[in-house]
Motif scaffolding. Structure first.
Motif, short mmCIF file in Angstrom:
data_model
loop_
_atom_site.label_atom_id
_atom_site.label_comp_id
_atom_site.label_asym_id
_atom_site.label_seq_id
_atom_site.Cartn_x
_atom_site.Cartn_y
_atom_site.Cartn_z
N HIS A 88 -0.99 0.20 -8.07
CA HIS A 88 -0.41 -1.09 -7.67
C HIS A 88 0.74 -0.92 -6.68
N ASP A 89 1.51 0.16 -6.86
CA ASP A 89 2.72 0.33 -6.05
C ASP A 89 2.41 0.62 -4.58
N VAL A 90 1.17 1.05 -4.29
CA VAL A 90 0.85 1.42 -2.90
C VAL A 90 0.24 0.26 -2.11
N SER A 114 -1.88 -4.89 4.48
CA SER A 114 -3.28 -5.07 4.06
C SER A 114 -3.49 -6.46 3.44
N VAL A 115 -2.47 -6.99 2.76
CA VAL A 115 -2.60 -8.36 2.21
C VAL A 115 -2.63 -9.36 3.37
N MET A 116 -1.72 -9.13 4.35
CA MET A 116 -1.65 -10.06 5.49
C MET A 116 -2.93 -10.05 6.33
N GLN A 117 -3.50 -8.87 6.48
CA GLN A 117 -4.74 -8.74 7.24
C GLN A 117 -5.86 -9.58 6.59
N VAL A 123 -7.69 -6.13 -2.28
CA VAL A 123 -6.81 -5.55 -1.25
C VAL A 123 -7.04 -4.05 -1.26
N PRO A 124 -7.49 -3.48 -0.14
CA PRO A 124 -7.82 -2.04 -0.15
C PRO A 124 -6.60 -1.16 -0.33
N ALA A 125 -6.81 -0.02 -0.98
CA ALA A 125 -5.71 0.92 -1.24
C ALA A 125 -5.17 1.48 0.07
N ASP A 126 -6.07 1.80 1.00
CA ASP A 126 -5.65 2.26 2.33
C ASP A 126 -6.80 2.00 3.30
N GLU A 127 -6.57 2.36 4.57
CA GLU A 127 -7.56 1.99 5.59
C GLU A 127 -8.87 2.78 5.48
N THR A 128 -8.90 3.84 4.64
CA THR A 128 -10.12 4.64 4.54
C THR A 128 -11.05 4.12 3.43
#
Ligand code: 13P
Ligand code: SF4
Length: 311
Positions: A177-179, A184-187, A256-261
């Motif tokens: 959750h912290d990451v 990513s939310v705004m996108q 919401v994805p953890a990161d772009e990958t």
């Protein structure tokens, strides 16, 4: 579903009946585990279910601190977990010895601990809470009571904000959750302006500030069921989507994805459990949660206090 999977599920069901076992699963388990469980819930509902069951064996498809809580609440039962390595970064962020030293620095404080902590930290606590009852538990103390809140700093900040308290916070967090990032939310919001943003309180304050609704896993699920919106941006772990889609098949859920990958936000510990490991643990009746009697007695008191407050 493959023939192999069907056979595995049949074998699990047969063993489960033969051994009088209840399978409890958290919402963050993979869908196929949620589908075979006797009960799927958030941390509070799972603790209540473990406390009340009269099955001889509790198979806990979740993470270690949850299975430990089940054992503390129902010590006469055998509690097994499919993978002993299914830990929790949040629980690990609060080592009991360090926490005890921290507690000694604040002798006039009571300790409210989030259930995502070890049995040893629970034993150092006055009362336990989960994300669904944290506000109620904290508000059960008079306003002037000094409080230490551990281990999640984000949940602690959120509870301080809602209740107007000034609890001393342990600096722990959940690596899932912290990451979650504002970008990513705004996108997602830019791509889906009609979607409502909902978030688990383990997310950072900046994410919670963007949310239309904040709540525990079950509470987020109920919100998506009852709110008229047709689209939701979900700032929590991916596993909850399964129950959301089942309950509201006409609605759209965007994690919401953890990161772009990656297009997901999986808890690596929750995802250690598999159907194969469930079968093996049921057959061998291990790995088993073993705790010393003294620790059980000390950790049980604050958990029972929480259950009393949650009625
Ligand atoms: P819940 O209390 O919402 O089930 O949360 C548990 C958890 O581990 C969240 O990361
Ligand atoms: Fe722990 Fe976070 Fe995984 Fe929940 S999602 S079990 S808090 S690491």
């Amino acid at each position: 579903m493959t023939v192999l999977k069907e056979t595995l599920i049949r074998e699990i069901k047969t063993l489960q009946q033969k051994k009088n076992t209840i399978i409890l699963a958290h919402f963050y388990q993979v869908p196929e585990i949620q589908d075979i469980a006797d009960f799927v819930g958030d941390s509070l509902a799972l603790a209540q279910s473990a406390y009340e069951t009269d099955a001889e064996i509790i198979l806990f498809a979740g993470v270690h601190f949850m299975a430990e809580t089940a054992k503390i609440l129902n010590p006469a039962k055998k509690v097994i977990i499919p993978d002993l390595e299914a830990g929790c970064s949040l629980a690990d962020s609060c080592p009991p010895e360090e926490f005890n030293a921290f507690k000694e620095l604040h002798p006039d404080h009571v300790v409210v601990s989030y259930i995502n902590c070890s049995a040893s930290v629970k034993a150092l606590s006055d009362v336990i809470c989960t994300s669904s009852n944290a506000i109620k538990v904290v508000e059960s103390f008079p306003k002037e009571q000094k409080i230490i809140f551990t281990p999640d700093i984000n949940l602690g900040n959120y509870v301080n904000h809602i209740t107007g308290r000034n609890m001393v916070l342990w600096n722990g967090s959940c690596e899932v959750h912290d990451v979650i990032t504002v970008e990513s939310v705004m996108q997602l919001k830019k791509e889906h302006p009609d979607a409502k943003i909902i978030a688990h309180p383990e997310c950072k304050a900046i994410i919670l500030a963007m949310a239309d609704y904040i709540g525990s896993t079950t509470s987020l699920l109920n919100y998506t069921k009852n709110d008229p919106a047709k689209k939701f941006i979900i700032a929590t772990e991916t596993g909850i989507l399964h129950a959301m889609q089942k309950i509201s098949p006409d609605k759209e859920f965007l994690i919401v994805p953890a990161d772009e990958t990656c297009s997901c936000n999986d808890c690596p510990y929750m995802k250690k459990n598999t159907l194969e490991k469930i079968y093996l643990s049921l057959e061998r009746e291990k790995p088993e949660i073993i705790l010393e009697q003294e620790l059980i007695l000390k950790a049980r008191k604050p958990i029972l206090k929480m259950l009393d407050l949650s009625i």
